[in-house]
Design an enzyme around this catalytic site. Structure first.
Site, short mmCIF file in Angstrom:
data_model
loop_
_atom_site.label_atom_id
_atom_site.label_comp_id
_atom_site.label_asym_id
_atom_site.label_seq_id
_atom_site.Cartn_x
_atom_site.Cartn_y
_atom_site.Cartn_z
N ALA A 35 22.22 -48.54 75.70
CA ALA A 35 23.14 -49.75 75.24
C ALA A 35 22.89 -50.16 73.79
O ALA A 35 23.63 -50.81 73.24
CB ALA A 35 23.02 -50.91 75.87
N ALA A 36 21.53 -49.90 73.21
CA ALA A 36 21.32 -50.17 71.87
C ALA A 36 21.44 -48.98 70.89
O ALA A 36 21.25 -49.19 69.68
CB ALA A 36 19.81 -50.61 71.78
N ASP A 91 18.18 -50.27 78.13
CA ASP A 91 17.73 -49.38 76.87
C ASP A 91 16.28 -49.72 76.89
O ASP A 91 15.75 -50.57 77.62
CB ASP A 91 18.47 -50.06 75.56
CG ASP A 91 18.32 -48.78 74.61
OD1 ASP A 91 17.32 -48.24 74.05
OD2 ASP A 91 19.41 -48.25 74.24
N THR A 131 25.15 -37.80 77.59
CA THR A 131 23.95 -37.10 77.14
C THR A 131 23.95 -35.59 76.99
O THR A 131 24.64 -35.01 77.91
CB THR A 131 22.82 -37.79 77.66
OG1 THR A 131 22.77 -39.16 77.83
CG2 THR A 131 21.62 -37.24 77.14
N PRO A 160 29.62 -32.73 77.46
CA PRO A 160 28.93 -32.80 76.05
C PRO A 160 29.73 -33.51 75.03
O PRO A 160 29.39 -33.64 73.95
CB PRO A 160 28.53 -31.27 75.94
CG PRO A 160 29.67 -30.44 76.61
CD PRO A 160 30.09 -31.35 77.81
N ASN A 161 31.32 -33.61 75.18
CA ASN A 161 32.12 -34.19 74.13
C ASN A 161 33.18 -34.92 75.20
O ASN A 161 34.23 -34.06 75.67
CB ASN A 161 32.47 -32.97 73.39
CG ASN A 161 32.85 -33.68 72.22
OD1 ASN A 161 33.62 -34.56 72.12
ND2 ASN A 161 32.70 -33.23 71.02
N PHE A 162 33.47 -36.06 75.10
CA PHE A 162 34.32 -36.87 75.61
C PHE A 162 35.76 -37.21 74.69
O PHE A 162 36.69 -37.62 75.24
CB PHE A 162 33.84 -38.15 75.87
CG PHE A 162 33.07 -38.31 77.31
CD1 PHE A 162 33.96 -38.24 78.54
CD2 PHE A 162 31.91 -38.10 77.21
CE1 PHE A 162 32.99 -38.19 79.59
CE2 PHE A 162 31.00 -38.13 78.42
CZ PHE A 162 31.62 -38.23 79.67
N HIS A 208 26.49 -31.67 62.17
CA HIS A 208 26.11 -33.21 62.63
C HIS A 208 25.37 -34.10 61.75
O HIS A 208 24.44 -33.43 61.03
CB HIS A 208 25.55 -33.27 64.16
CG HIS A 208 26.75 -32.89 65.18
ND1 HIS A 208 26.82 -31.70 65.38
CD2 HIS A 208 27.24 -33.97 65.83
CE1 HIS A 208 27.81 -31.68 66.36
NE2 HIS A 208 28.12 -33.07 66.98
N HIS A 209 25.30 -35.44 61.91
CA HIS A 209 24.26 -36.18 61.10
C HIS A 209 22.86 -36.15 61.22
O HIS A 209 22.45 -35.36 62.32
CB HIS A 209 24.50 -37.83 61.64
CG HIS A 209 24.32 -37.91 63.09
ND1 HIS A 209 23.17 -38.20 63.61
CD2 HIS A 209 25.07 -37.81 64.13
CE1 HIS A 209 23.34 -38.41 65.01
NE2 HIS A 209 24.64 -38.14 65.51
N LYS A 236 20.65 -36.41 64.69
CA LYS A 236 20.99 -35.85 65.85
C LYS A 236 19.55 -34.90 66.29
O LYS A 236 18.93 -34.29 65.42
CB LYS A 236 22.10 -34.74 65.76
CG LYS A 236 22.44 -34.33 67.11
CD LYS A 236 23.82 -33.44 67.18
CE LYS A 236 24.05 -32.59 68.50
NZ LYS A 236 24.09 -33.57 69.64
N1 LIG Z 1 29.40 -36.47 75.04
C1 LIG Z 1 30.01 -37.01 73.94
O1 LIG Z 1 30.99 -37.29 73.72
C2 LIG Z 1 28.73 -37.62 72.76
C3 LIG Z 1 29.21 -37.81 71.69
C4 LIG Z 1 28.06 -38.65 71.01
C5 LIG Z 1 26.95 -38.22 71.47
N2 LIG Z 1 26.65 -37.90 72.49
C6 LIG Z 1 25.04 -37.58 73.01
O2 LIG Z 1 24.77 -39.04 73.35
C7 LIG Z 1 23.42 -39.07 73.27
C8 LIG Z 1 23.03 -40.42 72.49
O3 LIG Z 1 23.59 -40.24 71.08
P1 LIG Z 1 23.17 -41.36 70.22
O4 LIG Z 1 23.83 -41.04 68.95
O5 LIG Z 1 24.05 -42.64 70.70
O6 LIG Z 1 21.75 -41.50 70.28
P2 LIG Z 1 21.06 -42.82 69.90
O7 LIG Z 1 19.52 -42.24 69.52
O8 LIG Z 1 21.57 -43.83 68.85
O9 LIG Z 1 20.84 -43.51 71.20
C9 LIG Z 1 20.29 -43.48 72.40
C10 LIG Z 1 19.81 -44.74 73.14
O10 LIG Z 1 19.23 -44.33 74.25
C11 LIG Z 1 18.03 -45.26 74.44
N3 LIG Z 1 17.08 -44.67 75.55
C12 LIG Z 1 16.38 -43.51 75.48
N4 LIG Z 1 15.96 -43.38 76.77
C13 LIG Z 1 16.61 -44.15 77.55
C14 LIG Z 1 16.52 -44.44 79.14
N5 LIG Z 1 15.76 -43.57 79.70
N6 LIG Z 1 17.10 -45.35 79.50
C15 LIG Z 1 17.99 -46.21 78.59
N7 LIG Z 1 18.26 -45.90 77.33
C16 LIG Z 1 17.39 -44.85 76.75
C17 LIG Z 1 17.37 -45.24 72.98
O11 LIG Z 1 16.47 -46.30 72.78
C18 LIG Z 1 18.65 -45.39 72.23
O12 LIG Z 1 18.68 -46.92 72.09
C19 LIG Z 1 22.76 -37.91 72.68
O13 LIG Z 1 22.43 -36.99 73.58
C20 LIG Z 1 24.12 -37.34 71.98
O14 LIG Z 1 24.17 -35.80 71.66
C21 LIG Z 1 27.49 -37.22 73.34
#
Ligand SMILES: NC(=O)c1ccc[n+]([C@@H]2O[C@H](COP(=O)([O-])OP(=O)(O)OC[C@H]3O[C@@H](n4cnc5c(N)ncnc54)[C@H](O)[C@@H]3O)[C@@H](O)[C@H]2O)c1
Length: 262
Positions: free
Chosen positions: A9-10, A34, A97, A121-123, A152-153, A156
């Protein structure tokens, strides 16, 4: 009301999911988890003001998870644990994730025998249509050289993207097995392969191009996301869809968007 818990959530995606849940009249933010920002109000962290749901440490999910659907955008290792907990507590899942290994997948498949889960992997709706176009093009240009480039940024963690890997799987599903080559260096004549390249920099939200390259012509299919809202909107669609599904198992956006029946 569908009661939604958000893991991560963070994070960049998690904060946006919280915002989308709070602003949707069919959804209620039940819990937020988180490892960071613990104790802070999830709405404040998401920039939408106080909503009365503090972020709980992920270690407490085991005893505290209580929702209709858990949305997980975290990291691969953490997500596998969260999926196990949700499956044991009968909570449905929407998992965005990426970066799962084959070992992770075998556990996820086991856990999802108990609950329904949309895992993608992509919504983004656009990427899911892009995958259909890639599948169509592969049927007619399957003897062309196929290369996939993603951008990507700079933050990632995993490479190549889950979206690029799924794109490669879709091509292979049509043209037959081909080796994946992740970047090239030195003497490397092109064989029966698909090249996959990951570019990283700045704040690029996500871009994917599939090249079909023949002699005298090439076709490029490109999807560009410039806001994470594209992913969040799709994830919210998935939450509403899975809330009506009772049969356990792994579903994807093809089901949510009606390309495939459940
Ligand atoms: N499927 C999609 O459409 C899509 C789109 C964007 C990103 N993603 C994926 O989503 C994931 C997150 O991306 P992001 O850019 O938000 O990353 P991010 O690093 O900004 O956020 C991840 C968050 O998860 C927290 N976290 C880590 N382990 C945890 C746990 N066990 N339980 C709860 N919280 C936990 C971290 O502290 C962090 O705040 C990545 O794997 C990314 O590739 C998927």
């Amino acid at each position: 009301m569908i009661r939604v818990a958000v893991a991560g959530a963070a994070g960049r995606m998690g904060r946006l999911i919280v915002k989308n849940v709070v602003e949707d009249e069919e959804l209620e933010l039940a819990q937020a988890f988180d490892l960071r920002e613990v104790g802070r109000d999830a709405g404040e962290v998401a920039g939408v003001g106080k909503v009365g749901v503090p972020i709980t440490h992920a270690d407490e999910m085991e005893e505290k998870l209580n929702a209709d659907v858990l949305v997980d955008f975290t990291v691969a290792e953490g997500a596998v644990k969260n999926i196990r907990i949700a499956s044991e507590r009968g909570v449905k899942l929407v998992v965005g994730t990426t970066g799962f290994t084959e070992e992770h997948w075998s556990k996820i498949r086991e856990f999802c025998k108990r609950v329904p889960a949309v895992i993608s992997p992509n919504f983004s709706v656009g990427v899911n249509v892009f995958w259909k176009l890639v599948e169509f093009a592969s049927k007619f240009l399957g003897d062309y050289d196929v290369e996939i480039v993603e951008i990507h940024h700079r933050f990632k963690k995993d490479a190549p993207s889950g979206t690029a890997l799924k794109t490669a799987e879709i091509v292979k599903g049509v043209v037959g097995d081909r080796k994946l080559v992740f970047g090239r260096e030195g003497v490397c004549p092109r064989g029966d392969e698909i090249g996959v390249f990951a570019v990283r920099g700045g704040d690029v939200v996500g871009e994917h191009t599939t090249f079909f390259i023949g002699f005298g012509e090439r076709m490029e299919l490109t999807h560009r996301a410039w806001s994470r809202q594209a992913f969040a909107s799709g994830a919210i669609k998935a939450v509403k869809w899975i809330s009506k599904i009772d049969k356990p198992g792994i579903y994807d956006m093809d089901h949510v968007l009606g390309f495939k029946s459940p």
